[in-house]
Design a protein around this motif. Structure first.
Motif, PDB file in Angstrom:
ATOM      1  N   SER A  39      67.612  51.321  48.785  1.00  0.00           N
ATOM      2  CA  SER A  39      67.620  51.956  50.112  1.00  0.00           C
ATOM      3  C   SER A  39      68.816  51.507  50.936  1.00  0.00           C
ATOM      4  O   SER A  39      69.395  50.455  50.684  1.00  0.00           O
ATOM      5  CB  SER A  39      66.333  51.587  50.873  1.00  0.00           C
ATOM      6  N   SER A  40      69.130  52.303  51.941  1.00  0.00           N
ATOM      7  CA  SER A  40      70.257  51.954  52.811  1.00  0.00           C
ATOM      8  C   SER A  40      69.851  50.841  53.763  1.00  0.00           C
ATOM      9  O   SER A  40      68.668  50.590  53.985  1.00  0.00           O
ATOM     10  CB  SER A  40      70.692  53.169  53.624  1.00  0.00           C
ATOM     11  N   SER A  41      70.858  50.177  54.311  1.00  0.00           N
ATOM     12  CA  SER A  41      70.583  49.018  55.151  1.00  0.00           C
ATOM     13  C   SER A  41      69.774  49.394  56.397  1.00  0.00           C
ATOM     14  O   SER A  41      68.879  48.673  56.801  1.00  0.00           O
ATOM     15  CB  SER A  41      71.892  48.325  55.510  1.00  0.00           C
ATOM     16  N   GLU A  42      70.095  50.571  56.987  1.00  0.00           N
ATOM     17  CA  GLU A  42      69.355  50.966  58.207  1.00  0.00           C
ATOM     18  C   GLU A  42      67.876  51.148  57.901  1.00  0.00           C
ATOM     19  O   GLU A  42      67.013  50.736  58.672  1.00  0.00           O
ATOM     20  CB  GLU A  42      69.888  52.285  58.791  1.00  0.00           C
ATOM     21  N   ALA A  43      67.610  51.755  56.734  1.00  0.00           N
ATOM     22  CA  ALA A  43      66.216  52.002  56.366  1.00  0.00           C
ATOM     23  C   ALA A  43      65.469  50.685  56.163  1.00  0.00           C
ATOM     24  O   ALA A  43      64.321  50.527  56.592  1.00  0.00           O
ATOM     25  CB  ALA A  43      66.148  52.847  55.098  1.00  0.00           C
ATOM     26  N   ILE A  44      66.141  49.716  55.520  1.00  0.00           N
ATOM     27  CA  ILE A  44      65.481  48.434  55.268  1.00  0.00           C
ATOM     28  C   ILE A  44      65.232  47.703  56.581  1.00  0.00           C
ATOM     29  O   ILE A  44      64.110  47.273  56.871  1.00  0.00           O
ATOM     30  CB  ILE A  44      66.342  47.540  54.343  1.00  0.00           C
ATOM     31  N   MET A  45      66.286  47.567  57.400  1.00  0.00           N
ATOM     32  CA  MET A  45      66.153  46.792  58.621  1.00  0.00           C
ATOM     33  C   MET A  45      65.206  47.473  59.600  1.00  0.00           C
ATOM     34  O   MET A  45      64.544  46.813  60.384  1.00  0.00           O
ATOM     35  CB  MET A  45      67.531  46.555  59.265  1.00  0.00           C
ATOM     36  N   GLY A  46      65.132  48.798  59.548  1.00  0.00           N
ATOM     37  CA  GLY A  46      64.197  49.512  60.415  1.00  0.00           C
ATOM     38  C   GLY A  46      62.760  49.412  59.910  1.00  0.00           C
ATOM     39  O   GLY A  46      61.842  49.952  60.523  1.00  0.00           O
ATOM     40  N   GLY A  47      62.570  48.754  58.781  1.00  0.00           N
ATOM     41  CA  GLY A  47      61.217  48.577  58.249  1.00  0.00           C
ATOM     42  C   GLY A  47      60.628  49.875  57.736  1.00  0.00           C
ATOM     43  O   GLY A  47      59.414  50.084  57.767  1.00  0.00           O
ATOM     44  N   LYS A  48      61.480  50.792  57.255  1.00  0.00           N
ATOM     45  CA  LYS A  48      60.967  52.096  56.838  1.00  0.00           C
ATOM     46  C   LYS A  48      60.605  52.140  55.358  1.00  0.00           C
ATOM     47  O   LYS A  48      59.968  53.079  54.887  1.00  0.00           O
ATOM     48  CB  LYS A  48      62.022  53.177  57.114  1.00  0.00           C
ATOM     49  N   VAL A  49      61.039  51.129  54.604  1.00  0.00           N
ATOM     50  CA  VAL A  49      60.863  51.183  53.150  1.00  0.00           C
ATOM     51  C   VAL A  49      59.560  50.493  52.747  1.00  0.00           C
ATOM     52  O   VAL A  49      59.329  49.342  53.107  1.00  0.00           O
ATOM     53  CB  VAL A  49      62.036  50.481  52.428  1.00  0.00           C
ATOM     54  N   SER A  50      58.688  51.226  52.041  1.00  0.00           N
ATOM     55  CA  SER A  50      57.556  50.526  51.452  1.00  0.00           C
ATOM     56  C   SER A  50      57.650  50.588  49.931  1.00  0.00           C
ATOM     57  O   SER A  50      58.085  49.647  49.310  1.00  0.00           O
ATOM     58  CB  SER A  50      56.213  51.050  51.927  1.00  0.00           C
ATOM     59  N   PHE A  51      57.227  51.724  49.364  1.00  0.00           N
ATOM     60  CA  PHE A  51      57.182  51.759  47.902  1.00  0.00           C
ATOM     61  C   PHE A  51      58.060  52.854  47.311  1.00  0.00           C
ATOM     62  O   PHE A  51      57.977  53.168  46.142  1.00  0.00           O
ATOM     63  CB  PHE A  51      55.738  51.881  47.428  1.00  0.00           C
ATOM     64  N   TRP A  52      58.867  53.464  48.138  1.00  0.00           N
ATOM     65  CA  TRP A  52      59.767  54.513  47.686  1.00  0.00           C
ATOM     66  C   TRP A  52      61.096  54.347  48.425  1.00  0.00           C
ATOM     67  O   TRP A  52      61.081  54.054  49.613  1.00  0.00           O
ATOM     68  CB  TRP A  52      59.149  55.886  47.959  1.00  0.00           C
ATOM     69  N   PRO A  53      62.241  54.472  47.725  1.00  0.00           N
ATOM     70  CA  PRO A  53      63.517  54.281  48.417  1.00  0.00           C
ATOM     71  C   PRO A  53      63.689  55.265  49.584  1.00  0.00           C
ATOM     72  O   PRO A  53      63.291  56.426  49.479  1.00  0.00           O
ATOM     73  CB  PRO A  53      64.553  54.564  47.327  1.00  0.00           C
ATOM     74  N   VAL A  54      64.270  54.799  50.686  1.00  0.00           N
ATOM     75  CA  VAL A  54      64.575  55.659  51.820  1.00  0.00           C
ATOM     76  C   VAL A  54      66.095  55.701  51.929  1.00  0.00           C
ATOM     77  O   VAL A  54      66.742  54.657  51.882  1.00  0.00           O
ATOM     78  CB  VAL A  54      63.947  55.089  53.110  1.00  0.00           C
TER      79      VAL A  54
END
Lengths: 292, 305
Positions: free
Chosen positions: A39-54
């Protein structure tokens, strides 16, 4: 067979649900790491990633693969795993085979000699002093030589060898076959399954080794992958070389994503050999437990 | 006498290759296992690297006395004992329960799948496991805190708070090893005579009753042996397992003897003092195993030797 009681049926359904949830807790953290690594850094830091890449991206992997220190550590681990496992098997077998033969008088003495080392083990510092005296400190051989024989694996291999048909060996001897001929033509071909299973265990041990390198290797050039990975976890900011290919896209990498990608790469070899491993370890544990 | 020696010599000569083959292995155990064991005498010295073991001054029990009057040591001993106790009371029974539950799964394919998954974490390195835990417990990106947020709770910095470290250490231990630990119990269950179950069925015992009065008692010898082995390793939580989770914020409750020995011994070079601690650990372990064996022999008849 009677029909099961209602209480048992409830138990059985509850049991299935419980065990399914339990195995999910074993597998979901890993899937979470995999998803974050893609996943992209924004998606990770925004806490959007659970079990599927964002916002799917390979950027974290590109960063890891572009890193020279990662490749060096990877090469050290691969080398130590291959060479170390060969040393392990040769050393373990060359002690376990003679001690498994009834012709070897004094077998029980050797077994006691090894058993004592299982019960009594020396503290860290006397070991460190010994490594220093042997010039193994800051020497990559420290990852291989001091662990050449694992006492537990020695017992497993010895009990495997003692199950080989003694008549076959006696017959070969009568036919004038030398001891090395017996080993080469009879023992080694028959012990392939034991060698394969213990080899996989030794290999996993080498790949996962961490503390030995931490204790005895100060020079980062010889750090295996686990030590490099731990250092990566300890550092909060990951500096990127301005000349590197990923620098321009740095906005999309993040320390978190890079850490997760490295975890996945460092675990991949284990996951690949796991099916082969699983075939063997149940049997291995059995033999070992019969011994103790 | 002469002929007997001659016979022995002839025997050795006849099987010389077997004996020669075993020499490197014997030397290996002597050099790498026995020599450092003898080297532990530096616990009774003021070891100096330049003077070596033969040249260093003997100080008797000074380092052991220092140990018991040292605030840090007592705190760390307390941490180690507590974690050892939690491991024994909470983590030890888990594989037994899990094996019994797995054994009740009748669908073979599903059972195999469950087993494959629960054995898996055992083969990940502790460094990788700490990385996975840092990922899922992280403040802003972790799924655990996201779930807490979903429930309307404040995020918690699990790995950076002293009060959570013991739970994390015990929890990660269970997560990694309890599935693998079921193998030996599943084998023991498979070895139970099926006639016992049939007889119980004829007597009208339900499946749950059978678990309680056949499966569990049949596992008792295995449980006792593993318990004795576990007790001998009471202070031995494993260096890597703890070290990978420690940071300055959770050190107070998380530091154990092994991580302290590394820090004070290797990093601060207090060689003799930390060897004394290591020796203390081994002696306590040995006493525990002897004691446990004694009581086990008295009560259940099971023993290690």
């Amino acid at each position: 067979m009677r029909t099961p009681s209602v209480r048992y049926r409830i138990f059985r359904i509850g049991n299935l649900v419980f065990l399914t949830l339990l195995s999910l807790t074993m597998i979901l953290p890993f899937i979470n790491v995999l998803a974050q690594s893609l996943s992209s850094s924004e998606a990770i830091m925004g806490g959007k990633v659970s079990f599927w890449p964002v916002a799917f991206t390979w950027i974290n992997y590109e960063y890891v693969f572009g890193d020279a220190s990662f490749w060096r550590a990877f090469a050290v681990s691969v080398g130590v795993t291959l060479f170390g496992t060969l040393v392990n098997l040769a050393a373990t077998a060359s002690l376990a085979y003679p001690v498994s033969r009834p012709e070897y008088k004094g077998r029980s003495l050797v077994v006691m000699f090894v058993l004592v080392t299982v019960v009594f083990s020396a503290p860290l510092i006397p070991n460190f002093i010994l490594m220093k005296e042997l010039h193994l400190v800051n020497n990559p051989l420290v990852l291989i030589v001091p662990g050449a024989i694992n006492a537990f694996n020695f017992f497993v291999m010895r009990s495997f060898f003692s199950q080989l048909p003694g008549e076959l060996i006696d017959a070969a001897r009568i036919d004038g076959c030398g001891e090395f001929g017996i080993i080469w033509r009879i023992v080694i071909p028959l012990s392939k399954p034991a060698m394969a299973s213990l080899g996989i265990f030794y290999a996993v041990g080498h790949w996962n080794a961490y503390s030995t390198a931490l204790y005895y290797l100060n020079d980062p050039a010889w750090w295996p992958i686990q030590v490099t990975l731990k250092k990566l976890f300890e550092s909060d900011d990951i500096s990127v070389d301005p000349g590197s290919a990923v620098y321009s896209t740095l906005a999309h990498t993040s320390p978190e994503g890079i850490k997760m990608a490295t975890i996945i790469i460092a675990t991949l070899p284990i996951i690949i050999i796991y099916p082969f491993l699983q075939k063997h370890f149940v049997k291995g544990i059995m033999v070992g437990s019969v011994k103790s | 006498m002469g002929t007997r020696l001659g016979d022995a010599g002839r025997y050795l000569w006849r099987y010389r290759i077997l004996y020669l083959l075993s020499v490197p292995g014997i030397l290996y155990f002597f050099l790498f296992k026995y020599v450092p064991l003898f080297g532990s005498v530096i616990a009774f010295q003021n070891y100096n690297i330049f003077k070596g073991i033969t040249g260093s001054d003997w100080v008797g029990l000074e380092h052991f006395q220092k140990m018991f009057s040292h605030y840090d040591f007592l705190r760390i001993l307390n941490n180690t004992l507590l974690l050892g106790l939690y491991d024994l009371v909470i983590a030890f029974p888990v594989p037994i329960l899990l094996a019994i539950l797995l054994n009740e799964v009748r669908m073979i394919v599903f059972k195999r799948l469950l087993q494959t998954i629960v054995y898996m974490p055992h083969f990940l390195s502790w460094v990788v496991i700490s990385g996975i835990f840092m990922g899922i417990f992280s403040m802003d990106a972790g799924v655990v805190n996201k779930a807490l947020g979903f429930l309307g709770m404040q995020p918690i910095y699990f790995l950076g708070e002293d009060s959570y470290i013991r739970s994390i250490l015990i929890g990660s231990g269970i997560w990694r090893d309890s599935g693998y630990g079921t193998i030996i119990f599943l084998a023991a269950i498979a070895g139970i005579n099926p006639d016992l179950y049939e007889a119980a069925e004829v007597d009208g015992a339900g499946r749950l009753k059978q678990i309680w009065s056949i499966t569990l008692p049949s596992l008792l010898p295995t449980i006792m042996i593993l318990l004795l082995l576990h007790i001998g390793k009471f202070l031995d939580l494993g260096f890597e397992r703890v070290f990978v989770f420690l940071n300055p914020l959770n050190l107070e409750s998380g530091e154990i003897l092994d991580t302290y020995i590394y820090k004070a011994g290797l990093l601060s070079q207090q060689y003799s003092y930390t060897t004394a601690i290591g020796l203390f650990k081994s002696v306590v372990g040995l006493m525990l195993i002897l004691l446990g064996n004694f009581f086990s022999k008295k009560t259940t008849g099971e023993s290690l030797y």
